[in-house]
Design a protein around this motif. Structure first.
Motif, PDB file in Angstrom:
ATOM      1  N   LEU A 288       0.856  -1.180   0.000  1.00 21.77           N
ATOM      2  CA  LEU A 288       0.000   0.000   0.000  1.00 21.77           C
ATOM      3  C   LEU A 288       0.896   1.236   0.000  1.00 21.77           C
ATOM      4  O   LEU A 288       1.863   1.302   0.776  1.00 21.77           O
ATOM      5  CB  LEU A 288      -0.915   0.008   1.232  1.00 21.77           C
ATOM      6  CG  LEU A 288      -1.802  -1.228   1.419  1.00 21.77           C
ATOM      7  CD1 LEU A 288      -2.595  -1.121   2.712  1.00 21.77           C
ATOM      8  CD2 LEU A 288      -2.745  -1.403   0.234  1.00 21.77           C
ATOM      9  N   PHE A 289       0.576   2.209  -0.852  1.00 19.74           N
ATOM     10  CA  PHE A 289       1.447   3.370  -1.029  1.00 19.74           C
ATOM     11  C   PHE A 289       0.725   4.650  -0.612  1.00 19.74           C
ATOM     12  O   PHE A 289      -0.428   4.881  -0.983  1.00 19.74           O
ATOM     13  CB  PHE A 289       1.914   3.475  -2.485  1.00 19.74           C
ATOM     14  CG  PHE A 289       2.736   2.310  -2.929  1.00 19.74           C
ATOM     15  CD1 PHE A 289       4.076   2.210  -2.582  1.00 19.74           C
ATOM     16  CD2 PHE A 289       2.171   1.288  -3.680  1.00 19.74           C
ATOM     17  CE1 PHE A 289       4.834   1.125  -2.983  1.00 19.74           C
ATOM     18  CE2 PHE A 289       2.918   0.197  -4.084  1.00 19.74           C
ATOM     19  CZ  PHE A 289       4.260   0.121  -3.726  1.00 19.74           C
ATOM     20  N   MET A 290       1.439   5.480   0.155  1.00 18.88           N
ATOM     21  CA  MET A 290       0.929   6.761   0.629  1.00 18.88           C
ATOM     22  C   MET A 290       1.641   7.886  -0.134  1.00 18.88           C
ATOM     23  O   MET A 290       2.797   7.749  -0.537  1.00 18.88           O
ATOM     24  CB  MET A 290       1.172   6.923   2.129  1.00 18.88           C
ATOM     25  CG  MET A 290       0.738   5.739   2.985  1.00 18.88           C
ATOM     26  SD  MET A 290      -1.034   5.596   3.145  1.00 18.88           S
ATOM     27  CE  MET A 290      -1.367   6.988   4.208  1.00 18.88           C
ATOM     28  N   GLU A 291       0.941   9.011  -0.301  1.00 22.48           N
ATOM     29  CA  GLU A 291       1.531  10.192  -0.911  1.00 22.48           C
ATOM     30  C   GLU A 291       2.202  11.043   0.169  1.00 22.48           C
ATOM     31  O   GLU A 291       1.610  11.291   1.227  1.00 22.48           O
ATOM     32  CB  GLU A 291       0.461  11.003  -1.626  1.00 22.48           C
ATOM     33  CG  GLU A 291      -0.270  10.254  -2.727  1.00 22.48           C
ATOM     34  CD  GLU A 291       0.623   9.953  -3.917  1.00 22.48           C
ATOM     35  OE1 GLU A 291       1.699  10.585  -4.016  1.00 22.48           O
ATOM     36  OE2 GLU A 291       0.243   9.104  -4.738  1.00 22.48           O
ATOM     37  N   LYS A 292       3.412  11.509  -0.107  1.00 23.74           N
ATOM     38  CA  LYS A 292       4.135  12.285   0.899  1.00 23.74           C
ATOM     39  C   LYS A 292       3.502  13.648   1.141  1.00 23.74           C
ATOM     40  O   LYS A 292       3.435  14.112   2.279  1.00 23.74           O
ATOM     41  CB  LYS A 292       5.593  12.470   0.460  1.00 23.74           C
ATOM     42  CG  LYS A 292       6.504  11.304   0.825  1.00 23.74           C
ATOM     43  CD  LYS A 292       7.954  11.659   0.576  1.00 23.74           C
ATOM     44  CE  LYS A 292       8.872  10.522   1.027  1.00 23.74           C
ATOM     45  NZ  LYS A 292      10.301  10.839   0.807  1.00 23.74           N
ATOM     46  N   ASN A 293       3.050  14.285   0.076  1.00 26.95           N
ATOM     47  CA  ASN A 293       2.603  15.669   0.188  1.00 26.95           C
ATOM     48  C   ASN A 293       1.102  15.834   0.023  1.00 26.95           C
ATOM     49  O   ASN A 293       0.618  16.940  -0.201  1.00 26.95           O
ATOM     50  CB  ASN A 293       3.332  16.529  -0.855  1.00 26.95           C
ATOM     51  CG  ASN A 293       4.842  16.455  -0.700  1.00 26.95           C
ATOM     52  OD1 ASN A 293       5.365  16.502   0.409  1.00 26.95           O
ATOM     53  ND2 ASN A 293       5.542  16.327  -1.821  1.00 26.95           N
ATOM     54  N   SER A 294       0.366  14.749   0.099  1.00 24.91           N
ATOM     55  CA  SER A 294      -1.089  14.836  -0.048  1.00 24.91           C
ATOM     56  C   SER A 294      -1.738  13.820   0.868  1.00 24.91           C
ATOM     57  O   SER A 294      -1.339  12.653   0.914  1.00 24.91           O
ATOM     58  CB  SER A 294      -1.502  14.566  -1.509  1.00 24.91           C
ATOM     59  OG  SER A 294      -2.907  14.512  -1.625  1.00 24.91           O
TER      60      SER A 294
END
Length: 517
Positions: A475-481
């Protein structure tokens, strides 16, 4: 550059960009250069951003002649395919940017023994030098080591090179210091690498072998129960009192039960008694399967007819009775457990500090921002799941395996584990029960078949090579959002629900734990 003959090789000339760069670099030339380099410079690979061209200076074929300079378009495709040979072909610009990066050049003498952090640093430097409009085609971390060893001439071949696209230069040769003649089978064995092992060859997200194992266990259990019942029946018939004793006394006086001491004979006797009734007494003293009975020497073992056996105090071990016995096992309802990495893991974005808000509300907060405000460390956390549930369902979050009072408590605990967030470190599973005894290490194949694995990381992070063979959901998260955090949380629960459906379908009927789902 007047001492060099310049040719254009980007339009399908007598050589391709990969062969030219390999020939230039393996000859010992120093690869760093640009369009402003002096003609006397030792540079062999240069990049001209203004004209979108790259130049490769080939070694001279004789000591008295000058080398050839071949230019390629920056977009010219090489014969080297990305992603371990499964992706697109790298462009001439990508190869030249990679091989002229100082951090990569510094590894020329130590690339074979380079560690993962060193390669990551070099790959990051290559990515920063790549123009933004060509960032998608940059040389990837997984290909960096193999590509460099091939272009420097340290490896003769590469599985990522498409032989059909190779065109060797016609007027130049590799450096005289090429590898000497070796035994080809021996060299091939040295280049072999294990692509599959027990943890990868049987990985299949849609199937497990739990149901087959349960069938084998039930079959073994049935055989043991049947053998026990036969032994008890024999012991009961050997007793001199009761009905069995009276039957044996009748046999000693020549009664109807004096048929044969052979087990097969007793089965035959039971059959004829059932079929003929009172007329079966005419068969007394006769072995109906071919020989006369030696009544005096026979060890009489009576076997009641089927009609009487059906009313015996020792019932037949049928499958329905076994399932009835399994249904009588005392069941207990317990919360399911989700494991997270202990401490402050570098390979996972979730731990005990931020898991609750993420799984309950879909709000992600970097645990690094919560370390200072954290109070006492909790052994476990209760998370209430509302997503796709009519009323909240409680899950227990842990990061360490507790101490167990007995084996029963330990077995019950591991039946409650439904998911684990991995950091990539193998020591996270050192206290888990599923081991590969041959390697004295964790059996990841069995572990992730029983427990659903997740790895939550930043989207722009480099791939984690440690978890590549593991059957885990990434699962991948956005750093700036933070707008996509809720969808990631939904994905977590949906994947876990799919796993639990398969797990419940293959559940052992004798299990004493019912998960409160």
């Amino acid at each position: 550059m007047s001492s060099h003959s310049r040719e254009h090789g980007g339009g399908g000339g007598d050589c391709d960009v990969l062969s030219c760069i390999r020939l230039a670099l393996s000859s010992g030339g120093f690869p760093i250069g640009d369009a402003a380099a002096d003609a006397s410079s030792s540079s062999v690979v240069t990049v001209d951003a203004a004209s979108a061209m790259v130049s490769v200076t080939l070694p001279s074929s004789t000591s008295s002649s000058a080398g050839r300079v071949i230019t390629f378009s920056s977009e010219a495709k090489s014969a080297y395919r990305s992603e371990k040979g499964r992706g697109a072909r790298y462009s001439a610009l990508a190869l030249c940017i990679c091989m002229t990066t100082p951090e990569v050049v510094a590894l020329k003498s130590s690339m074979l023994s380079a560690t993962a952090p060193t390669l990551i640093a070099a790959s990051t430097a290559v990515r920063k030098r790549m123009p933004a409009e060509h960032a998608a085609g940059v040389v990837k971390y997984v290909d960096l080591k193999d590509l460099c060893l091939y272009l420097w001439g340290k490896n003769d071949t590469s599985e990522c090179v498409d032989p059909a696209e190779l065109k060797q230069p016609q007027t130049a040769q590799l450096a005289p210091s090429a590898a000497p003649e070796v035994d080809k089978p021996t060299a091939a064995r040295k280049r072999e690498k294990a692509l599959r092992d027990r943890n990868t060859s049987l990985c299949c997200r849609s199937k497990t072998f739990d149901r087959i194992v349960a069938l084998i266990d039930n079959a073994d259990r049935s055989k043991a129960e049947a053998a026990k019942m036969v032994q008890e029946a024999r012991n009961g018939h050997g007793h001199k009192g009761g009905a069995a004793g009276r039957h044996q006394q009748q046999a000693s006086r020549g009664g109807r039960y004096e048929w044969t001491g052979d087990v097969q004979g007793n089965v035959e006797a039971a059959y004829w008694r059932e079929a003929l009734g009172e007329e079966a007494k005419d068969l007394e003293g006769i072995q109906t399967y071919g020989q006369t009975a030696n009544v005096s020497s026979a060890a009489v073992v009576d076997l009641a007819p089927p009609s009487k056996r059906a009313r015996s105090s020792q019932p037949h071990a049928s499958s329905s009775m076994r399932y009835q016995q399994q249904a009588n096992v005392k069941k207990v309802v317990r919360r399911p457990i989700i494991f997270v990495p202990a401490g402050y893991p570098q390979g996972s974005l979730l731990n005990m500090l931020n898991i609750k808000t993420f799984l309950e509300d879909g709000k992600f907060v970097d645990w690094a921002n919560l370390v200072d405000s954290a109070t006492e460390k909790k052994e476990r956390i209760i998370v209430k799941r509302s997503y796709r549930k009519a009323k909240p369902v409680e899950y227990e979050i842990r990061d360490k395996v507790p101490q167990f009072a007995d084996a029963g408590q330990r077995a019950e605990f591991w039946e409650r584990i439904v998911a684990v967030c991995v950091s990539g470190a193998g020591w996270q599973f050192k206290d888990w029960p599923w081991k590969d005894e041959r390697k004295e290490s964790v059996d990841f194949l069995t572990t992730f078949a029983k427990v659903r694995g997740f790895q939550v990381r930043w989207r722009d992070d480099l791939p984690d090579e440690r978890t590549r063979p593991w059957d885990v959901e990434r699962l991948f998260m956005e750093k700036n959002s933070r707008h996509g955090d809720t969808s990631v949380m939904h994905r977590f629960w949906d994947v876990l629900d799919t796993h639990l459906k398969k797990r419940l379908a293959n559940k052992n009927p004798t299990s004493s734990v019912i998960l409160a789902l």
